[in-house]
Design a protein around this motif. Structure first.
Motif, PDB file in Angstrom:
ATOM      1  N   ILE A 173      65.115  19.360  21.813  1.00  0.00           N
ATOM      2  CA  ILE A 173      65.128  20.800  22.089  1.00  0.00           C
ATOM      3  C   ILE A 173      63.922  21.086  22.973  1.00  0.00           C
ATOM      4  CG2 ILE A 173      64.966  23.126  21.123  1.00  0.00           C
ATOM      5  CD1 ILE A 173      66.158  21.988  18.519  1.00  0.00           C
ATOM      6  N   LEU A 174      64.166  21.666  24.133  1.00  0.00           N
ATOM      7  CA  LEU A 174      63.108  21.949  25.105  1.00  0.00           C
ATOM      8  C   LEU A 174      63.005  23.457  25.266  1.00  0.00           C
ATOM      9  CD1 LEU A 174      64.015  18.979  25.636  1.00  0.00           C
ATOM     10  CD2 LEU A 174      63.573  19.374  28.056  1.00  0.00           C
ATOM     11  N   LEU A 175      61.842  24.018  24.931  1.00  0.00           N
ATOM     12  CA  LEU A 175      61.663  25.466  24.974  1.00  0.00           C
ATOM     13  C   LEU A 175      60.692  25.855  26.080  1.00  0.00           C
ATOM     14  CD1 LEU A 175      61.387  26.416  21.184  1.00  0.00           C
ATOM     15  CD2 LEU A 175      63.411  26.482  22.667  1.00  0.00           C
ATOM     16  N   ASP A 176      61.199  26.638  27.019  1.00  0.00           N
ATOM     17  CA  ASP A 176      60.373  27.220  28.083  1.00  0.00           C
ATOM     18  C   ASP A 176      60.827  28.654  28.275  1.00  0.00           C
ATOM     19  OD1 ASP A 176      58.740  27.773  30.197  1.00  0.00           O
ATOM     20  OD2 ASP A 176      59.799  26.530  31.648  1.00  0.00           O
ATOM     21  N   VAL A 177      60.655  29.460  27.229  1.00  0.00           N
ATOM     22  CA  VAL A 177      61.138  30.839  27.247  1.00  0.00           C
ATOM     23  C   VAL A 177      60.010  31.855  27.368  1.00  0.00           C
ATOM     24  CG1 VAL A 177      63.247  30.303  25.991  1.00  0.00           C
ATOM     25  CG2 VAL A 177      61.215  30.926  24.720  1.00  0.00           C
ATOM     26  N   ASP A 178      58.767  31.399  27.286  1.00  0.00           N
ATOM     27  CA  ASP A 178      57.600  32.276  27.384  1.00  0.00           C
ATOM     28  C   ASP A 178      56.471  31.515  28.060  1.00  0.00           C
ATOM     29  OD1 ASP A 178      57.996  34.957  26.073  1.00  0.00           O
ATOM     30  OD2 ASP A 178      58.703  33.672  24.453  1.00  0.00           O
ATOM     31  N   ASN A 179      55.325  32.184  28.190  1.00  0.00           N
ATOM     32  CA  ASN A 179      54.150  31.510  28.752  1.00  0.00           C
ATOM     33  C   ASN A 179      53.371  30.726  27.702  1.00  0.00           C
ATOM     34  OD1 ASN A 179      54.617  32.274  31.371  1.00  0.00           O
ATOM     35  ND2 ASN A 179      52.608  33.172  31.685  1.00  0.00           N
ATOM     36  N   GLY A 180      53.926  30.598  26.524  1.00  0.00           N
ATOM     37  CA  GLY A 180      53.274  29.864  25.450  1.00  0.00           C
ATOM     38  C   GLY A 180      53.912  30.236  24.133  1.00  0.00           C
ATOM     39  N   PRO A 181      53.362  29.781  23.018  1.00  0.00           N
ATOM     40  CA  PRO A 181      53.964  30.034  21.708  1.00  0.00           C
ATOM     41  C   PRO A 181      53.715  31.455  21.199  1.00  0.00           C
ATOM     42  CG  PRO A 181      51.994  28.715  21.439  1.00  0.00           C
ATOM     43  CD  PRO A 181      52.218  28.854  22.923  1.00  0.00           C
ATOM     44  N   ASP A 182      54.109  32.420  22.005  1.00  0.00           N
ATOM     45  CA  ASP A 182      54.140  33.822  21.599  1.00  0.00           C
ATOM     46  C   ASP A 182      55.179  34.514  22.466  1.00  0.00           C
ATOM     47  OD1 ASP A 182      52.916  34.765  24.090  1.00  0.00           O
ATOM     48  OD2 ASP A 182      51.069  33.917  23.304  1.00  0.00           O
ATOM     49  N   GLY A 183      55.634  35.670  22.017  1.00  0.00           N
ATOM     50  CA  GLY A 183      56.708  36.354  22.722  1.00  0.00           C
ATOM     51  C   GLY A 183      56.206  37.214  23.858  1.00  0.00           C
ATOM     52  N   LEU A 184      55.789  36.596  24.960  1.00  0.00           N
ATOM     53  CA  LEU A 184      55.303  37.382  26.093  1.00  0.00           C
ATOM     54  C   LEU A 184      56.414  38.224  26.698  1.00  0.00           C
ATOM     55  CD1 LEU A 184      53.104  38.089  28.210  1.00  0.00           C
ATOM     56  CD2 LEU A 184      53.889  36.108  29.533  1.00  0.00           C
ATOM     57  N   SER A 185      57.565  37.619  26.948  1.00  0.00           N
ATOM     58  CA  SER A 185      58.639  38.355  27.610  1.00  0.00           C
ATOM     59  C   SER A 185      59.305  39.365  26.679  1.00  0.00           C
ATOM     60  CB  SER A 185      59.679  37.391  28.182  1.00  0.00           C
ATOM     61  OG  SER A 185      60.226  36.582  27.167  1.00  0.00           O
ATOM     62  N   ARG A 186      59.330  39.045  25.368  1.00  0.00           N
ATOM     63  CA  ARG A 186      59.833  40.002  24.380  1.00  0.00           C
ATOM     64  C   ARG A 186      59.352  39.564  23.012  1.00  0.00           C
ATOM     65  NH1 ARG A 186      65.473  39.175  21.735  1.00  0.00           N
ATOM     66  NH2 ARG A 186      65.502  36.918  21.512  1.00  0.00           N
ATOM     67  N   GLU A 187      59.098  40.542  22.121  1.00  0.00           N
ATOM     68  CA  GLU A 187      58.546  40.228  20.806  1.00  0.00           C
ATOM     69  C   GLU A 187      59.476  39.354  19.986  1.00  0.00           C
ATOM     70  OE1 GLU A 187      57.340  43.672  18.702  1.00  0.00           O
ATOM     71  OE2 GLU A 187      55.803  44.250  20.164  1.00  0.00           O
ATOM     72  N   GLY A 188      60.784  39.475  20.216  1.00  0.00           N
ATOM     73  CA  GLY A 188      61.740  38.695  19.440  1.00  0.00           C
ATOM     74  C   GLY A 188      61.556  37.203  19.573  1.00  0.00           C
ATOM     75  N   ASN A 189      60.963  36.755  20.688  1.00  0.00           N
ATOM     76  CA  ASN A 189      60.751  35.318  20.868  1.00  0.00           C
ATOM     77  C   ASN A 189      59.672  34.764  19.952  1.00  0.00           C
ATOM     78  OD1 ASN A 189      62.723  35.137  22.787  1.00  0.00           O
ATOM     79  ND2 ASN A 189      61.341  35.100  24.540  1.00  0.00           N
ATOM     80  N   ASP A 190      58.838  35.645  19.387  1.00  0.00           N
ATOM     81  CA  ASP A 190      57.797  35.182  18.458  1.00  0.00           C
ATOM     82  C   ASP A 190      58.389  34.336  17.335  1.00  0.00           C
ATOM     83  OD1 ASP A 190      55.619  36.319  19.741  1.00  0.00           O
ATOM     84  OD2 ASP A 190      55.718  38.189  18.592  1.00  0.00           O
ATOM     85  N   ALA A 191      59.607  34.683  16.913  1.00  0.00           N
ATOM     86  CA  ALA A 191      60.220  34.001  15.776  1.00  0.00           C
ATOM     87  C   ALA A 191      60.414  32.512  16.017  1.00  0.00           C
ATOM     88  CB  ALA A 191      61.560  34.653  15.442  1.00  0.00           C
TER      89      ALA A 191
END
Length: 224
Positions: free
Chosen positions: A140-158
């Motif tokens: 599983i490769l995750l590149d959905v934000d600028n790091g392990p926090d929800g920069l683009s949207r808070e929902g990605n924090d999960a």
């Protein structure tokens, strides 16, 4: 001086600021507010995430791969090259317009990868796919934000919480790897990965293919 041109905008579901696709000559960038999320000249670390993940899982036959975030397609293009002709690669992209841009103004960057028979494109939340994929993936490769926090949207924090990491663990086959891209290090995230049970390596990779540019962090968290 070459002027910057706004090509398109997109709304991030659950986010506040719009994404903007900017062109400056032959260079493209995707912006979120004042933050540049990606640039067409800087593909080195995104490509490295695929090749590093492949090295972690070894010569698995017919590997199943999940990529979170299409972006400019650098991770997908590298994954197609790294994981081989028998791979099955799913890509989850939350923002429909980014998929449209991949077939429109940035088609030359994607080089037809979305039409590769090994690729299945999902428009939606990668977290939902992870939760539904128990024991399904080799990587599983995750590149959905600028790091392990929800920069683009808070929902990605999960994705990066203890619960989210447990769900990623469950979605991986034994020996599988979770790779996470970040613009910088995060010691607390490393500890969360370790507490989940992952064997964790951190790779510092330069932004440019040539070895220059900013230093980015890639976590390679392997399920024993």
């Amino acid at each position: 001086m070459i002027p910057r041109e706004l090509i398109a905008t997109a709304h991030v579901p659950g986010g506040d600021a719009p994404l903007r696709l900017i062109r400056r000559g032959s260079e493209y960038s995707i912006m979120l507010g004042a933050n540049e999320l990606m640039n067409s000249r800087l593909s080195g670390s995104e490509e490295a995430m695929s090749t590093l993940a492949r090295a972690q899982i070894g010569n698995v036959v017919a590997p199943r791969i999940l990529i979170g975030g299409l972006g400019m397609g650098f991770t997908l293009r590298a994954a197609l090259a790294a994981f081989g002709s028998d791979a099955a690669i799913e890509v989850a992209e939350l923002v429909p317009e980014i998929v449209d841009w991949a077939r429109g103004p940035m088609a030359h960057l994607h080089e037809g990868t979305l039409d590769d028979p090994r690729v299945q494109m999902h428009v939606g939340d990668v977290g939902a796919i992870i939760r539904a994929g128990a024991g399904h993936y080799d990587a599983i490769l995750l590149d959905v934000d600028n790091g392990p926090d929800g920069l683009s949207r808070e929902g990605n924090d999960a994705l990066y919480t203890a619960t989210g990491l447990q769900q990623a663990w469950a979605a991986l086959k034994p020996g599988g790897v979770l790779a996470v891209w970040s613009s910088g290090p995060d010691a607390a995230f490393t500890r969360r990965l370790q507490k989940t049970g992952f064997s964790v390596a951190e790779e510092i990779v330069r932004a440019r293919r040539t070895g220059g540019g900013a230093r980015h962090t890639i976590w390679l968290a392997r399920r024993p």
